[in-house]
Design an enzyme around this catalytic site. Structure first.
Site, PDB file in Angstrom:
ATOM      1  N   VAL A   1       0.912  -1.306  -0.099  1.00 48.53           N
ATOM      2  CA  VAL A   1      -0.011   0.149   0.073  1.00 48.53           C
ATOM      3  C   VAL A   1       0.976   1.485  -0.046  1.00 48.53           C
ATOM      4  O   VAL A   1       0.301   2.418  -0.004  1.00 48.53           O
ATOM      5  CB  VAL A   1      -0.935  -0.003   1.203  1.00 48.53           C
ATOM      6  CG1 VAL A   1      -1.982  -1.007   1.078  1.00 48.53           C
ATOM      7  CG2 VAL A   1      -0.180  -0.095   2.405  1.00 48.53           C
TER       8      VAL A   1
ATOM      9  N   HIS B   1      -4.421  -4.029  -3.129  1.00 51.38           N
ATOM     10  CA  HIS B   1      -4.759  -3.970  -1.770  1.00 51.38           C
ATOM     11  C   HIS B   1      -5.085  -2.233  -1.389  1.00 51.38           C
ATOM     12  O   HIS B   1      -5.037  -2.214   0.024  1.00 51.38           O
ATOM     13  CB  HIS B   1      -3.646  -4.736  -0.728  1.00 51.38           C
ATOM     14  CG  HIS B   1      -3.866  -5.974  -0.905  1.00 51.38           C
ATOM     15  ND1 HIS B   1      -2.761  -6.919  -0.358  1.00 51.38           N
ATOM     16  CD2 HIS B   1      -4.539  -6.965  -1.412  1.00 51.38           C
ATOM     17  CE1 HIS B   1      -3.265  -8.180  -0.819  1.00 51.38           C
ATOM     18  NE2 HIS B   1      -4.234  -8.313  -1.207  1.00 51.38           N
TER      19      HIS B   1
ATOM     20  N   ASN C   1      12.825 -14.271  -3.916  1.00 56.88           N
ATOM     21  CA  ASN C   1      12.484 -14.060  -2.529  1.00 56.88           C
ATOM     22  C   ASN C   1      13.494 -14.269  -1.401  1.00 56.88           C
ATOM     23  O   ASN C   1      14.656 -14.929  -1.727  1.00 56.88           O
ATOM     24  CB  ASN C   1      11.311 -15.022  -2.077  1.00 56.88           C
ATOM     25  CG  ASN C   1      10.255 -14.516  -1.623  1.00 56.88           C
ATOM     26  OD1 ASN C   1      10.125 -13.518  -1.188  1.00 56.88           O
ATOM     27  ND2 ASN C   1       9.231 -15.352  -1.683  1.00 56.88           N
TER      28      ASN C   1
END
Length: 230
Positions: free
Chosen positions: A90, A106, A198
Site C-alpha cells: 500500500v 490492496h 524471495n
C-alpha cells in the site's frame, strides 16, 4: 515483444524500512490483525484503525525506493514489451522509483475512501475519525485499504493480464495470502514462464519454473539485467 506481469509483496519494501506482518517490534507487531485490518475492527474501534494507518502513512511518506524498485522501473522504461506491476503493498515506492504501470490490489495509503458512496480522494497525512466525504459530505471516510474479508481491487484486469503474460514473476511475497498466492498457478496454466525472487522460499515456491533466493535489492537488479541483455 514479451508481456511481463510482476507481483510484489512486503519483502520488496522491507529494505526501505517498511515492516512486514512478521517483523518483531514493528507497527504490525503491536496490534492484532483483526483489530486494525478488518471491517469489524474499524466498526469496533475506528480511532485505533485511523491512528494505525496514520502511522503507516507517515512512515511510508519518509521511505525511499531501494535498488529493487529502481530495477523494476528500469525494466518498464527499457524493455521492448509490456510490463505491469501488481503490488500487494500500500506504499507508493514503485511510483517514487519511476514505475507508471502499477496496480495496487490492496489499496493505497495515499488514498481515502468513502464507505457510503465509494468516492476516493487524496488522503491527508493524518486522517480523522468521522471525516466527511468531499463528494457526498457524509462522515464516512476510511483508509482506502483492502482489509481481510474484502475483495482486492483490479481483479478482472489482473486476471486478464495473467492470461496474456509470457513471464510472471513474484517478488518478496509469502505465498499465503490469496488470491495473490494463486497467480502463479493461473499464469502457468496460460503458458507463462514463472519466476520467484524471495529472501526465503514462499509457500508456493514449488509451482515456479525458476527461483532466486536473496535480498530483493540484489536479486531483482540481476534478474532485470538478464532480461534486458537477453
Amino acid at each position: 515483444m514479451p508481456k511481463i506481469v510482476i507481483l510484489t509483496g512486503a519483502g520488496i519494501s522491507a529494505e526501505s524500512g517498511l515492516g512486514t506482518f512478521r517483523d518483531e517490534g514493528g507497527l504490525w507487531a503491536r496490534h492484532r490483525i483483526e483489530d486494525v485490518a478488518t471491517p469489524e475492527g474499524f466498526a469496533s474501534n475506528p480511532q485505533l484503525v485511523v491512528d494505525f494507518y496514520n502511522a503507516r502513512r507517515a512512515q511510508a511518506a519518509e521511505a525511499s525506493p531501494n535498488a529493487a524498485h529502481a530495477a523494476l522501473a528500469r525494466l518498464e522504461a527499457e524493455m521492448p514489451g509490456d510490463v505491469l506491476i501488481v503490488t500487494q503493498n500500500v506504499d507508493a515506492l514503485h511510483e517514487k522509483a519511476g514505475s507508471q504501470n502499477v496496480l495496487h490490489m490492496h489499496g493505497a495509503l495515499t488514498s481515502a475512501l468513502c464507505a457510503a458512496c465509494e468516492h476516493r480522494w487524496n488522503a491527508p497525512l493524518a486522517m480523522t475519525v468521522g471525516e466527511a466525504c468531499p463528494s457526498c459530505e457524509r462522515p464516512t471516510a476510511r483508509p482506502d485499504i483492502v482489509w481481510f474479508g474484502e475483495i482486492p481491487y483490479h481483479m478482472e484486469e489482473i486476471e486478464a493480464r495473467l492470461s496474456e503474460a509470457d513471464i510472471f514473476a513474484a517478488i518478496g511475497t509469502s505465498g499465503n495470502v490469496y488470491p495473490a498466492a494463486g497467480f502463479v498457478q493461473a499464469a502457468a496454466a496460460y503458458g507463462a514462464l514463472t519466476v520467484e525472487l524471495n529472501l526465503e522460499p514462499s509457500l508456493v515456491v514449488s509451482q515456479f519454473d525458476e527461483t532466486y533466493s536473496g535480498l530483493a535489492s540484489e536479486t531483482v537488479p540481476k534478474w532485470v539485467g538478464g532480461l534486458l541483455n537477453a
